[in-house]
Design an enzyme around this catalytic site. Structure first.
Site, PDB file in Angstrom:
ATOM      1  N   ARG A 246      37.246  39.751  38.792  1.00 56.32           N
ATOM      2  CA  ARG A 246      37.783  41.061  39.836  1.00 56.32           C
ATOM      3  C   ARG A 246      36.652  41.992  39.450  1.00 56.32           C
ATOM      4  O   ARG A 246      36.342  41.486  37.786  1.00 56.32           O
ATOM      5  CB  ARG A 246      39.499  40.968  39.572  1.00 56.32           C
ATOM      6  N   GLU A 275      35.989  47.524  47.487  1.00 59.02           N
ATOM      7  CA  GLU A 275      36.088  46.057  48.726  1.00 59.02           C
ATOM      8  C   GLU A 275      37.044  47.001  49.670  1.00 59.02           C
ATOM      9  O   GLU A 275      38.010  47.150  49.504  1.00 59.02           O
ATOM     10  CB  GLU A 275      36.645  45.112  47.441  1.00 59.02           C
ATOM     11  N   HIS A 294      34.065  38.217  49.185  1.00 57.33           N
ATOM     12  CA  HIS A 294      35.536  38.389  47.985  1.00 57.33           C
ATOM     13  C   HIS A 294      35.914  37.025  49.416  1.00 57.33           C
ATOM     14  O   HIS A 294      37.180  36.738  49.490  1.00 57.33           O
ATOM     15  CB  HIS A 294      36.891  39.608  47.941  1.00 57.33           C
TER      16      HIS A 294
HETATM   17  N1  LIG Z   1      36.974  35.545  43.934  1.00 57.34           N
HETATM   18  C1  LIG Z   1      37.942  34.880  44.092  1.00 57.34           C
HETATM   19  O1  LIG Z   1      38.599  34.796  45.443  1.00 57.34           O
HETATM   20  C2  LIG Z   1      39.494  34.928  43.036  1.00 57.34           C
HETATM   21  C3  LIG Z   1      39.907  33.233  43.695  1.00 57.34           C
HETATM   22  C4  LIG Z   1      41.328  33.275  42.694  1.00 57.34           C
HETATM   23  C5  LIG Z   1      41.046  33.583  41.104  1.00 57.34           C
HETATM   24  N2  LIG Z   1      40.257  34.637  40.558  1.00 57.34           N
HETATM   25  C6  LIG Z   1      40.759  35.403  40.155  1.00 57.34           C
HETATM   26  O2  LIG Z   1      40.253  34.284  38.708  1.00 57.34           O
HETATM   27  C7  LIG Z   1      40.146  35.093  37.884  1.00 57.34           C
HETATM   28  C8  LIG Z   1      40.598  33.259  36.265  1.00 57.34           C
HETATM   29  O3  LIG Z   1      42.123  33.325  37.290  1.00 57.34           O
HETATM   30  P1  LIG Z   1      42.561  31.652  36.832  1.00 57.34           P
HETATM   31  O4  LIG Z   1      43.556  31.626  37.412  1.00 57.34           O
HETATM   32  O5  LIG Z   1      41.465  31.081  35.880  1.00 57.34           O
HETATM   33  O6  LIG Z   1      43.592  32.700  35.759  1.00 57.34           O
HETATM   34  P2  LIG Z   1      43.749  32.170  33.958  1.00 57.34           P
HETATM   35  O7  LIG Z   1      45.110  32.914  33.734  1.00 57.34           O
HETATM   36  O8  LIG Z   1      44.074  30.708  34.244  1.00 57.34           O
HETATM   37  O9  LIG Z   1      41.966  32.671  33.336  1.00 57.34           O
HETATM   38  C9  LIG Z   1      42.285  33.820  32.882  1.00 57.34           C
HETATM   39  C10 LIG Z   1      42.315  34.033  31.552  1.00 57.34           C
HETATM   40  O10 LIG Z   1      41.654  35.224  31.153  1.00 57.34           O
HETATM   41  C11 LIG Z   1      41.367  35.272  29.419  1.00 57.34           C
HETATM   42  N3  LIG Z   1      41.120  36.334  29.124  1.00 57.34           N
HETATM   43  C12 LIG Z   1      42.333  37.521  28.831  1.00 57.34           C
HETATM   44  N4  LIG Z   1      41.473  38.839  28.351  1.00 57.34           N
HETATM   45  C13 LIG Z   1      40.053  37.785  27.725  1.00 57.34           C
HETATM   46  C14 LIG Z   1      39.325  39.354  27.864  1.00 57.34           C
HETATM   47  N5  LIG Z   1      39.263  39.686  26.306  1.00 57.34           N
HETATM   48  N6  LIG Z   1      37.863  37.959  27.638  1.00 57.34           N
HETATM   49  C15 LIG Z   1      38.157  36.455  28.026  1.00 57.34           C
HETATM   50  N7  LIG Z   1      39.384  36.126  28.596  1.00 57.34           N
HETATM   51  C16 LIG Z   1      40.285  36.815  28.408  1.00 57.34           C
HETATM   52  C17 LIG Z   1      43.407  34.625  29.574  1.00 57.34           C
HETATM   53  O11 LIG Z   1      43.070  34.152  28.403  1.00 57.34           O
HETATM   54  C18 LIG Z   1      42.992  33.521  30.417  1.00 57.34           C
HETATM   55  O12 LIG Z   1      42.629  32.066  29.552  1.00 57.34           O
HETATM   56  C19 LIG Z   1      41.218  36.122  37.824  1.00 57.34           C
HETATM   57  O13 LIG Z   1      40.536  37.451  37.267  1.00 57.34           O
HETATM   58  C20 LIG Z   1      41.959  36.319  39.222  1.00 57.34           C
HETATM   59  O14 LIG Z   1      42.339  37.514  40.020  1.00 57.34           O
HETATM   60  C21 LIG Z   1      39.488  35.248  41.673  1.00 57.34           C
END
Ligand SMILES: NC(=O)c1ccc[n+]([C@@H]2O[C@H](COP(=O)([O-])OP(=O)(O)OC[C@H]3O[C@@H](n4cnc5c(N)ncnc54)[C@H](O)[C@@H]3O)[C@@H](O)[C@H]2O)c1
Length: 344
Positions: A246, A275, A294
């Site tokens: 994000r 965005e 995105h």
């Molecule tokens: N660009 C895109 O199109 C797209 C698509 C899907 C997801 N995403 C984004 O990808 C990211 C990850 O998604 P996910 O499915 O793996 O989620 P998830 O919940 O499985 O994993 C997220 C991780 O972030 C960790 N986290 C929390 N605080 C943190 C910190 N301070 N430092 C490091 N890690 C920390 C959590 O412990 C967790 O393990 C999210 O932000 C989601 O919105 C982007």
């Protein structure tokens, strides 16, 4: 048991310019084949879900519109589930949904592989200088290629900020490149990271050692501007920053300053603080930065899987079954929700 009048609204931003579902038509069969469901693309294009819409539908399948506390009027809403087309739910005020007894679901399994593929696409494109070489070829600068040497990946260090679903999948997929792999996640499990091929370390160590830093964590109050000027300064001058999570996790002004000062080598960005991105955003004019709207992970496979999962959650709800991926699990204890699943 199904409810005979379970009404589903899908937000219009899920349609292509030609008015077709962007996720294909296969997943709509999930709705079509369920007795008692009627569905439509919401006639209004909205930036935010309104009280009128939460009074009209039992379920709303939502892509980009915001779902805030202002999605409700004073009456108890008709809506029972907000199903997100995707995994991120920072556009949804989850506590406000819980307070109204509304389930929020997402589709984590469907996006895991596509987003990890996107992260690796950025690593490869930056390492191989893909965009620069594309430009050399198109602009008659073939003989300048000696001046644009790429970086081999063998033995380089890949650092994942966030070892959740996508971070771990990225590690698993990147194993083939024989890189050293690190992950920083305050809630991470060292054994799980190790099983994916990486080592769990602190963020400062990761930033100092990685050749490619991939941001793959959640956006929340703690991670807002997690990658700021101070942390960018800890990265190697030869390193690249990739953000597939994000936009607001990275302080964009600090990133622009670091790139201008040559404090890091470049960046790959699928997400931005604002965005759609502002056309005057200086990142758009930087040769060492690759930008995508995105959507780099958007493929037929990705959208079909997301829609099957997201619309499947709505079908579960209509049939009074608990959906698999409920974000606000505490809502399941709410009396209104318990009554829905078990009407007695
Ligand atoms: N660009 C895109 O199109 C797209 C698509 C899907 C997801 N995403 C984004 O990808 C990211 C990850 O998604 P996910 O499915 O793996 O989620 P998830 O919940 O499985 O994993 C997220 C991780 O972030 C960790 N986290 C929390 N605080 C943190 C910190 N301070 N430092 C490091 N890690 C920390 C959590 O412990 C967790 O393990 C999210 O932000 C989601 O919105 C982007």
């Amino acid at each position: 048991m199904t409810n005979e009048s379970f009404r589903v609204g899908l937000t219009r931003d899920l349609l292509t310019g030609a008015g077709e579902p962007s996720f294909g038509t296969g997943a709509l069969d999930v709705l079509n084949q369920t007795p008692g469901i009627s569905w439509e693309f919401i006639p209004e294009a909205v930036a935010a879900i309104t009280p009128e819409l939460t009074a009209r539908y039992d379920a709303i399948y939502v892509n980009t519109p915001r779902v805030g506390a202002d999605a409700f009027g004073s009456e108890a809403p008709r809506v029972k589930i907000i199903a997100r087309h995707g995994v991120g739910y920072d556009s949804v005020d989850v506590p406000a949904m819980t307070a109204r007894g509304v389930l929020v679901t997402n589709t984590p399994a469907a996006v895991r592989r596509p987003v990890a593929t996107m992260a690796i696409t950025f690593v490869l494109a930056l390492a191989q200088k893909l965009m620069t070489k594309d430009k050399l070829t198109r602009t008659g600068r073939w003989n300048d290629r000696n001046d644009h040497m790429g970086q081999g990946l063998t033995g380089k260090t890949l650092g994942l900020v966030g070892a959740g679903s996508i971070g771990l999948e990225t590690l698993r997929m990147a194993r083939a490149f024989d890189m050293r792999m690190l992950a920083a996640d305050p809630f991470g499990n060292a054994d799980v990271v190790q099983a994916a091929g990486g080592t769990l370390v602190g963020l400062d160590e990761l930033l100092a050692q990685s050749d490619f830093v991939v941001v793959a964590c959640l956006l929340n109050d703690d991670t807002h501007h997690l990658v700021n000027a101070e942390r960018l300064a800890k990265m190697k001058r030869s390193a690249y920053l990739i953000n597939v999570a994000r936009g607001p996790i990275v302080d964009e002004s600090a990133l622009v300053a670091a790139l201008r000062a040559g404090e890091i080598a470049g960046a790959g960005l699928d997400v931005f603080e604002q965005e759609p991105v502002d056309p005057s955003n200086p990142l758009l004019t930087m040769e060492q930065v690759i930008v995508t709207p995105h959507s780099l992970c958007w493929t037929d496979e990705c959208f079909d899987a997301i829609a099957h999962s997201g619309l499947g959650a709505i079908v579960d709800m209509s049939a009074r079954r608990r959906p698999q991926y409920v974000v606000n699990r505490d809502v399941l204890a709410d009396e209104r929700v318990r009554d829905w699943f078990d009407p007695g």
